[in-house]
Design a protein around this motif. Structure first.
Motif, short mmCIF file in Angstrom:
data_model
loop_
_atom_site.label_atom_id
_atom_site.label_comp_id
_atom_site.label_asym_id
_atom_site.label_seq_id
_atom_site.Cartn_x
_atom_site.Cartn_y
_atom_site.Cartn_z
N UNK A 15 0.80 -1.21 0.00
CA UNK A 15 0.00 0.00 0.00
C UNK A 15 0.84 1.27 0.00
N UNK A 16 1.94 1.27 0.74
CA UNK A 16 2.71 2.50 0.94
C UNK A 16 3.57 2.82 -0.29
N UNK A 17 3.72 4.12 -0.56
CA UNK A 17 4.51 4.58 -1.71
C UNK A 17 5.42 5.72 -1.28
N UNK A 18 6.40 6.02 -2.11
CA UNK A 18 7.26 7.17 -1.88
C UNK A 18 6.38 8.41 -1.79
N UNK A 19 6.61 9.22 -0.78
CA UNK A 19 5.83 10.44 -0.59
C UNK A 19 4.74 10.30 0.45
N UNK A 20 4.41 9.05 0.83
CA UNK A 20 3.41 8.81 1.87
C UNK A 20 4.04 9.04 3.24
N UNK A 21 3.22 9.35 4.22
CA UNK A 21 3.69 9.47 5.60
C UNK A 21 3.30 8.22 6.36
N UNK A 22 4.24 7.65 7.11
CA UNK A 22 3.98 6.50 7.95
C UNK A 22 3.99 6.98 9.39
N UNK A 23 2.87 6.82 10.07
CA UNK A 23 2.73 7.28 11.44
C UNK A 23 2.62 6.05 12.33
N UNK A 24 3.67 5.79 13.11
CA UNK A 24 3.73 4.63 14.00
C UNK A 24 3.32 5.08 15.39
N UNK A 25 2.37 4.38 15.98
CA UNK A 25 1.89 4.71 17.31
C UNK A 25 2.79 4.02 18.34
#
Length: 85
Positions: A22-32
């Motif tokens: 699902x994730x691509x370059x430019x996406x933000x990954x927010x880890x809790x």
């Protein structure tokens, strides 16, 4: 494995297959913090929740696995039971 940048520090992260697809370059990954949950935020504002890692039953049942997490995120271990059949 994916390499991510966090506050100018490069991190090696082992993500679930669903998250990687699902994730691509430019996406933000927010880890809790202290959770096996993360969010991916797309540049267009779309946001989706994922399990951060899969937890094998062997790890979950090990005596060193945190007691407070024993019964959390059970779906992240469901794949392990399916593969053993």
């Amino acid at each position: 494995m994916k390499v991510l940048k966090d506050n100018n520090e490069v991190l090696d992260v082992y993500l679930t297959e669903e998250l990687i697809k699902y994730i691509s370059v430019g996406d933000s990954l927010i880890k809790i913090k202290d959770e096996n949950i993360c969010h991916v935020k797309k540049p267009n504002g779309d946001k989706k929740e994922f399990y951060y890692i899969r937890i094998p039953l062997e790890n979950r049942n090990h005596w060193t696995f945190p007691k407070e997490w024993k019964n959390k995120w059970m779906e992240s271990s469901a794949w392990d039971t399916i593969q053993r059949r």
